[in-house]
Write a protein that holds these residues in place. Structure first.
Motif, PDB file in Angstrom:
ATOM      1  N   SER A  87       0.822  -1.198   0.000  1.00 15.88           N
ATOM      2  CA  SER A  87       0.000   0.000   0.000  1.00 15.88           C
ATOM      3  C   SER A  87       0.860   1.254   0.000  1.00 15.88           C
ATOM      4  O   SER A  87       0.574   2.227  -0.700  1.00 15.88           O
ATOM      5  CB  SER A  87      -0.919  -0.007   1.223  1.00 15.88           C
ATOM      6  OG  SER A  87      -1.676   1.187   1.288  1.00 15.88           O
ATOM      7  N   SER A 106       2.305   1.714  -3.353  1.00 17.18           N
ATOM      8  CA  SER A 106       1.269   2.162  -4.274  1.00 17.18           C
ATOM      9  C   SER A 106       0.976   3.649  -4.093  1.00 17.18           C
ATOM     10  O   SER A 106       0.814   4.376  -5.076  1.00 17.18           O
ATOM     11  CB  SER A 106      -0.007   1.352  -4.051  1.00 17.18           C
ATOM     12  OG  SER A 106      -1.049   1.816  -4.865  1.00 17.18           O
ATOM     13  N   CYS A 107       0.929   4.130  -2.842  1.00 17.37           N
ATOM     14  CA  CYS A 107       0.672   5.547  -2.570  1.00 17.37           C
ATOM     15  C   CYS A 107       1.786   6.416  -3.132  1.00 17.37           C
ATOM     16  O   CYS A 107       1.531   7.457  -3.749  1.00 17.37           O
ATOM     17  CB  CYS A 107       0.543   5.774  -1.067  1.00 17.37           C
ATOM     18  SG  CYS A 107      -0.975   5.124  -0.350  1.00 17.37           S
ATOM     19  N   SER A 139       3.843   5.630  -5.549  1.00 15.33           N
ATOM     20  CA  SER A 139       3.786   5.547  -7.011  1.00 15.33           C
ATOM     21  C   SER A 139       2.710   6.462  -7.566  1.00 15.33           C
ATOM     22  O   SER A 139       2.916   7.146  -8.571  1.00 15.33           O
ATOM     23  CB  SER A 139       3.527   4.101  -7.435  1.00 15.33           C
ATOM     24  OG  SER A 139       3.376   4.012  -8.834  1.00 15.33           O
ATOM     25  N   HIS A 140       1.559   6.492  -6.888  1.00 16.15           N
ATOM     26  CA  HIS A 140       0.467   7.368  -7.321  1.00 16.15           C
ATOM     27  C   HIS A 140       0.865   8.829  -7.192  1.00 16.15           C
ATOM     28  O   HIS A 140       0.567   9.654  -8.061  1.00 16.15           O
ATOM     29  CB  HIS A 140      -0.785   7.085  -6.494  1.00 16.15           C
ATOM     30  CG  HIS A 140      -1.982   7.902  -6.914  1.00 16.15           C
ATOM     31  ND1 HIS A 140      -2.239   9.161  -6.406  1.00 16.15           N
ATOM     32  CD2 HIS A 140      -2.977   7.638  -7.802  1.00 16.15           C
ATOM     33  CE1 HIS A 140      -3.331   9.640  -6.954  1.00 16.15           C
ATOM     34  NE2 HIS A 140      -3.802   8.737  -7.804  1.00 16.15           N
ATOM     35  N   PHE A 141       1.557   9.162  -6.092  1.00 16.52           N
ATOM     36  CA  PHE A 141       2.002  10.543  -5.879  1.00 16.52           C
ATOM     37  C   PHE A 141       2.946  10.964  -6.992  1.00 16.52           C
ATOM     38  O   PHE A 141       2.809  12.064  -7.556  1.00 16.52           O
ATOM     39  CB  PHE A 141       2.696  10.666  -4.522  1.00 16.52           C
ATOM     40  CG  PHE A 141       3.298  12.022  -4.273  1.00 16.52           C
ATOM     41  CD1 PHE A 141       2.518  13.056  -3.776  1.00 16.52           C
ATOM     42  CD2 PHE A 141       4.636  12.269  -4.535  1.00 16.52           C
ATOM     43  CE1 PHE A 141       3.062  14.319  -3.559  1.00 16.52           C
ATOM     44  CE2 PHE A 141       5.197  13.516  -4.319  1.00 16.52           C
ATOM     45  CZ  PHE A 141       4.404  14.540  -3.822  1.00 16.52           C
ATOM     46  N   CYS A 142       3.906  10.099  -7.315  1.00 16.39           N
ATOM     47  CA  CYS A 142       4.882  10.438  -8.346  1.00 16.39           C
ATOM     48  C   CYS A 142       4.223  10.588  -9.712  1.00 16.39           C
ATOM     49  O   CYS A 142       4.497  11.543 -10.452  1.00 16.39           O
ATOM     50  CB  CYS A 142       5.979   9.374  -8.408  1.00 16.39           C
ATOM     51  SG  CYS A 142       7.071   9.363  -6.972  1.00 16.39           S
ATOM     52  N   SER A 143       3.341   9.670 -10.058  1.00  8.29           N
ATOM     53  CA  SER A 143       2.690   9.741 -11.367  1.00  8.29           C
ATOM     54  C   SER A 143       1.798  10.972 -11.475  1.00  8.29           C
ATOM     55  O   SER A 143       1.708  11.586 -12.549  1.00  8.29           O
ATOM     56  CB  SER A 143       1.865   8.473 -11.612  1.00  8.29           C
ATOM     57  OG  SER A 143       0.827   8.346 -10.649  1.00  8.29           O
ATOM     58  N   SER A 144       1.166  11.353 -10.369  1.00 12.01           N
ATOM     59  CA  SER A 144       0.314  12.552 -10.375  1.00 12.01           C
ATOM     60  C   SER A 144       1.158  13.813 -10.432  1.00 12.01           C
ATOM     61  O   SER A 144       0.870  14.738 -11.198  1.00 12.01           O
ATOM     62  CB  SER A 144      -0.568  12.575  -9.126  1.00 12.01           C
ATOM     63  OG  SER A 144      -1.412  11.458  -9.066  1.00 12.01           O
ATOM     64  N   ARG A 173       2.756  14.578 -13.955  1.00  6.99           N
ATOM     65  CA  ARG A 173       1.955  14.723 -15.173  1.00  6.99           C
ATOM     66  C   ARG A 173       1.846  16.200 -15.552  1.00  6.99           C
ATOM     67  O   ARG A 173       1.863  17.094 -14.708  1.00  6.99           O
ATOM     68  CB  ARG A 173       0.558  14.124 -14.989  1.00  6.99           C
ATOM     69  CG  ARG A 173      -0.271  14.782 -13.921  1.00  6.99           C
ATOM     70  CD  ARG A 173      -1.511  13.978 -13.606  1.00  6.99           C
ATOM     71  NE  ARG A 173      -2.227  14.514 -12.450  1.00  6.99           N
ATOM     72  CZ  ARG A 173      -3.171  13.876 -11.798  1.00  6.99           C
ATOM     73  NH1 ARG A 173      -3.537  12.665 -12.194  1.00  6.99           N
ATOM     74  NH2 ARG A 173      -3.778  14.424 -10.752  1.00  6.99           N
ATOM     75  N   GLN A 186      -3.384  15.757  -5.478  1.00  2.00           N
ATOM     76  CA  GLN A 186      -3.124  14.619  -6.363  1.00  2.00           C
ATOM     77  C   GLN A 186      -4.359  13.767  -6.611  1.00  2.00           C
ATOM     78  O   GLN A 186      -4.453  13.079  -7.629  1.00  2.00           O
ATOM     79  CB  GLN A 186      -2.002  13.754  -5.783  1.00  2.00           C
ATOM     80  CG  GLN A 186      -2.350  13.054  -4.480  1.00  2.00           C
ATOM     81  CD  GLN A 186      -1.342  11.971  -4.115  1.00  2.00           C
ATOM     82  OE1 GLN A 186      -0.822  11.278  -4.992  1.00  2.00           O
ATOM     83  NE2 GLN A 186      -1.063  11.834  -2.826  1.00  2.00           N
ATOM     84  N   TYR A 187      -5.316  13.794  -5.692  1.00  2.00           N
ATOM     85  CA  TYR A 187      -6.510  12.962  -5.830  1.00  2.00           C
ATOM     86  C   TYR A 187      -7.642  13.677  -6.568  1.00  2.00           C
ATOM     87  O   TYR A 187      -8.596  13.034  -7.001  1.00  2.00           O
ATOM     88  CB  TYR A 187      -7.012  12.533  -4.448  1.00  2.00           C
ATOM     89  CG  TYR A 187      -6.004  11.723  -3.677  1.00  2.00           C
ATOM     90  CD1 TYR A 187      -5.664  10.432  -4.071  1.00  2.00           C
ATOM     91  CD2 TYR A 187      -5.364  12.250  -2.558  1.00  2.00           C
ATOM     92  CE1 TYR A 187      -4.722   9.688  -3.366  1.00  2.00           C
ATOM     93  CE2 TYR A 187      -4.430  11.514  -1.841  1.00  2.00           C
ATOM     94  CZ  TYR A 187      -4.110  10.236  -2.256  1.00  2.00           C
ATOM     95  OH  TYR A 187      -3.184   9.513  -1.566  1.00  2.00           O
TER      96      TYR A 187
END
Length: 584
Positions: free
Chosen positions: A32, A35-36, A38-43, A46, A562-563
């Motif tokens: 988890s 995953s968090c 990774s999501h932060f970096c991808s957001s 961009r 980011q969300y």
């Protein structure tokens, strides 16, 4: 023994947890966390891709009413405040008549920054956001949000500080009435009434003035532009009158020696007066409300700055010619200079001009803030309420009221003047990022058809050279500030030149679709170097503020931005053309 200990571990409901359950939960938790992140970096990495939108759509949105003349007055109104009557004299006390060179050097630097702004304003003529939008498109989401936060703190504190200064000038004008002379208490307009050992400083006139300007801005861009045009015209006319009246009292002998304290004081003075020109970038935030943005925005940005340069230089020549530089006052040098020549009535005009100047600076500052909030609300980085536009007034009322409330609270309860030394960080950050955006966006145009991995490697190499350039600017500024050996500054300057050469030789550049900044990447490189050099001249608390606010910004983005961000939100933006009868 170890099994018995584990066997006794129970969950919150009292059920026994087996060893394999613990291992499974640890693995899930680790997955988890990964995953968090990774999501932060991808957001965060961009970027925003802008697409053309219909300019004649109908619905709720901003409306195009600002002509090129309105944009010129918008830029002049934002740049020239009461400072033209004060900062010219205070810097002249150290630089002597050479203060004229200070304003020429600072003006030339700002012209280079304005060229970068003009290119991007012409490239993105239909969307609000200014430096935030450019960073979002050229770099990534987290960079854009950091730029917004740095700019916004400057705007919020600056608006509150200007409101207090305006309240003081208004109170001074009221005291010209014999019945009110000396009877206006401090908590009304002069400074403020300090409470709790100075923790609070009550000023009721500042929030009242902010409320009036906020109402004007909420009524519509046509009404606020009319007020700005009237006040700016009044201010410029008074400045021109002051220049003409003072020119008859000039003694050319006062211009000698021209640089009594040497070139170093002139260079130091240039770093101070640079901030007197700050404000021309406000024109870039009126993109959605300009009638012909691609043509008019560059004219408004560059034209307003050139007008300010001419007025500042003329005032410098007059004030140093009227009175010897070492006899200029500290608080109101220009007014005192005219009083010493028997022209006391000019001092009254200067007070009126100061009120007009502060009013336009505050009005445009509040206007720009609301448009920035509007841009972030549309992109989802802030709550959607900031993206709402009034269906009849075509103004972002919620954003406008919000920035008005923040300024009123700060200006009405706190002595924000003490925070002036941590300002200008946002402006220098924004200018530097905009210059970098000009360079990187020229790369993107040329590398779209290349292999993606090669394109990314080339892009990263270019960004590294830009960072090296900025670091050299900061190092040179610090060395200059501490009085280090000139040799060390030469070394930093040589490295910066090599970085600029690498940008020239290692990257391919294309022509801009609209207005084109000349000599890319040389001009943007000079802008970045000098802006960061100036950053190094700020108070050390300004550096701390930059770091702390950056960390806070990352935290806000991590928990909210980011969300909710939607980089493609520009597809739903609706623009209104000005009514046919108002187009000419």
């Amino acid at each position: 023994m170890s099994f018995r200990i584990i066997n006794k571990i129970k969950d919150q409901r009292g059920h026994r947890i087996l060893p394999m359950d613990i291992l499974h939960k640890d693995a899930t938790s680790s997955s988890s966390s990964t995953s968090c992140f990774s999501h932060f970096c991808s957001s965060a990495l961009r970027a925003k891709t802008l697409k053309s939108s219909s300019a004649d759509a109908s619905g709720e949105g901003l409306i195009r009413r600002l002509s090129v003349f309105d944009l010129l007055l918008l830029g002049v109104g934002a740049s020239i405040g009461a400072g033209i009557f004060v900062v010219t004299g205070t810097v002249a006390r150290d630089a002597g008549p050479g203060v004229t060179i200070c304003f020429i050097l600072a003006g030339a630097s700002c012209v280079l920054n304005a060229l970068c702004y003009a290119e991007l304003a012409s490239m993105f003529p239909a969307v609000v956001g200014g430096a935030y939008l450019y960073a979002y498109t050229a770099f990534n989401e987290i960079t854009a949000f950091l730029v917004f936060m740095q700019l916004m703190l400057d705007y919020h504190i600056g608006a509150a500080s200007i409101a207090r200064s305006l309240a003081s000038y208004v109170a001074t004008i009221f005291e010209l009435i014999p019945a009110l002379k000396g009877k206006i208490p401090p908590w009304v307009g002069h400074g403020g009434q300090e409470l709790f050992g100075g923790t609070l400083s009550i000023n009721i006139l500042a929030p009242i003035l902010l409320a009036l300007l906020t109402i004007i801005l909420c009524l519509g861009v046509k009404e606020s532009s009319a007020v700005n045009s009237f006040m700016t015209t009044t201010k410029v006319v008074i400045v021109i009158f002051v220049i003409i009246a003072g020119s008859f009292k000039v003694d050319v002998d006062n211009w000698s020696p021209f640089a009594p304290n040497g070139f170093k004081e002139i260079l130091t003075g240039a770093t101070v007066v640079f901030f007197a020109y700050v404000g021309f970038d406000a024109v870039a935030n009126s993109a959605e409300e300009s009638k012909r943005p691609q043509r008019d925005l560059p004219i408004g940005i560059l034209g307003s700055l050139l007008v300010c340069v001419v007025l500042y230089i003329a005032v410098c020549l007059v004030i140093t010619g009227m009175v010897p530089y070492n006899m200029l006052g500290e608080d109101a040098p220009l007014a005192e200079a005219f009083t010493s020549k028997g022209l006391k009535y000019v001092s009254i005009l200067i007070s009126i001009g100061a009120v007009a100047g502060l009013t336009t600076t505050l009005l445009v500052g509040l206007y720009v803030q609301s448009r920035l909030y509007l841009g972030l609300g549309r992109d989802g980085l802030l709550p959607s309420i900031f993206a709402k536009v009034h269906p009849k007034r075509h103004t972002p009322v919620h954003s406008q009221v919000w920035v008005g409330i923040i300024a009123a609270v700060l200006g009405g309860l706190f002595n924000v003047h003490v925070l002036s030394h941590i300002l200008s960080v946002g402006s220098l950050t924004g200018y530097s990022v905009v210059a970098a955006c000009v360079v990187t966006l020229r790369w993107k145009k040329r590398t779209e058809n290349q292999d993606s991995s090669k394109c990314m490697a080339t892009w990263c190499e270019g960004v590294i050279w830009i960072v090296v350039l900025a670091c050299c600017g900061f190092a040179t500024g610090v060395l200059y500030r501490v009085g280090a050996s000139f040799i060390y500054m030469i070394v930093a300057l040589v490295i910066a030149i090599l970085a600029c050469v690498a940008l020239c030789c290692r990257q391919a550049y294309s022509e801009a679709p609209g207005f084109s900044c000349p000599w890319v990447p040389i001009v943007p490189s000079v802008c970045i170097f000098f802006n960061i050099f100036l950053f190094a001249q700020l108070h050390y608390e300004a550096w701390i503020r930059f770091v702390i606010l950056s960390l806070v910004s990352v935290a806000i983005y991590a928990f909210y931005g980011q969300y909710h961000a939607n980089p493609s939100s520009d597809e739903t933006i609706i623009y209104h053309m000005v009514p046919e009868e108002d187009r000419h």
